[in-house]
Design an enzyme around this catalytic site. Sequence first.
Site, PDB file in Angstrom:
ATOM      1  N   ASP A  67       0.757  -1.320   0.105  1.00 26.42           N
ATOM      2  CA  ASP A  67      -0.115   0.180  -0.122  1.00 26.42           C
ATOM      3  C   ASP A  67       0.919   1.222   0.019  1.00 26.42           C
ATOM      4  OD1 ASP A  67      -2.978   1.033   0.688  1.00 26.42           O
ATOM      5  OD2 ASP A  67      -1.669   2.354   1.926  1.00 26.42           O
ATOM      6  N   ASN A 115      -2.455  13.531  -4.006  1.00 24.86           N
ATOM      7  CA  ASN A 115      -3.653  13.802  -4.641  1.00 24.86           C
ATOM      8  C   ASN A 115      -4.409  15.287  -4.247  1.00 24.86           C
ATOM      9  OD1 ASN A 115      -3.623  11.712  -6.452  1.00 24.86           O
ATOM     10  ND2 ASN A 115      -4.726  10.400  -5.000  1.00 24.86           N
ATOM     11  N   HIS A 174      -4.846  14.916  -9.144  1.00 22.86           N
ATOM     12  CA  HIS A 174      -4.781  13.294  -9.424  1.00 22.86           C
ATOM     13  C   HIS A 174      -3.873  13.072 -10.381  1.00 22.86           C
ATOM     14  CE1 HIS A 174      -7.885  11.885  -6.822  1.00 22.86           C
ATOM     15  NE2 HIS A 174      -8.574  13.129  -7.039  1.00 22.86           N
ATOM     16  N   ASP A 182      -1.478  10.127 -10.429  1.00 25.33           N
ATOM     17  CA  ASP A 182      -1.338   9.022 -11.256  1.00 25.33           C
ATOM     18  C   ASP A 182       0.139   8.812 -11.806  1.00 25.33           C
ATOM     19  OD1 ASP A 182      -3.909   8.690 -11.353  1.00 25.33           O
ATOM     20  OD2 ASP A 182      -4.214   9.741 -13.285  1.00 25.33           O
ATOM     21  N   ASP A 196      -4.594   2.786  -4.374  1.00 25.26           N
ATOM     22  CA  ASP A 196      -3.073   3.012  -4.024  1.00 25.26           C
ATOM     23  C   ASP A 196      -2.479   1.453  -3.528  1.00 25.26           C
ATOM     24  OD1 ASP A 196      -4.440   2.988  -1.513  1.00 25.26           O
ATOM     25  OD2 ASP A 196      -3.432   4.631  -0.748  1.00 25.26           O
TER      26      ASP A 196
END
Length: 257
Positions: free
Chosen positions: A131, A139, A144, A148, A174
């Site tokens: 994770d 973010n 975002h 990404d 994530d």
Amino acid sequence: MKKPKRASAAKAKKGPKIGAGRSKVALKRQGKSPAKSPAKSPARRPSRPPRREASADDGAKATIKPAINATIRDLRSKLKGALRRVAELEAAADTDFLLEIPNRRGFERELARAVAYMKRYSASGALIVLDVDRLKPINDSFGHAAGDEVLKAIATTLTRQIRASDVVGRLGGDEFALLLWNLSETDARAKAAAFEQAIDELSFVFRGQHVSAGASAGVALLGVQSDAARALEEADAAMYVRKAHRRHEPRIRLVSS
């Protein structure tokens, strides 16, 4: 009563009968050939049926057949295209559109196949759930698109550190998962630590600021007694325990359903 003399005279005039063979010999001696019996005529061959003249129906059939063949070829081509499209859609359904690695559906399918193989051939492996620690602040602060970019860099880093037989997938958001073959428990935990370190060392620049993202990894061993769903739960639970340690939080108690 006596017969009339005319009858006996006629009989005397006729003379004695001569056989067929003797009569032929007699005729040859006289220079005459016996009359030949008519020769048998050869068997007549059956006459061929008269050739049928071409009609309008024949022309129509000659035109229709190529059209039917062309239609069949066209349908076969369309069928191949449809099957190819179905295969592409099935592959897309199992692939993360952003990272181009298996999504949860695709990874769970690979995991189930691996576990079935391990049970049949007594093989072993490890499942690592990883994770990303600080994706949400990235973010929120930089958008975002920045998040990404971080996910793509992490996917590339993980892919470079696994073998061709191993699988890396994105479970969602994530969270990543890795299926590794033929690893002992010690090697699996060392590999999880190496993944964490590689992601910790990644650095990004957003709006002039240097940003780093960390990761926490949990390990579950795979073998002949494993269950795919249960292994995912174990690795996920171990990942949350690891995340708590990395945040210097007290160990959290997880209750599995």
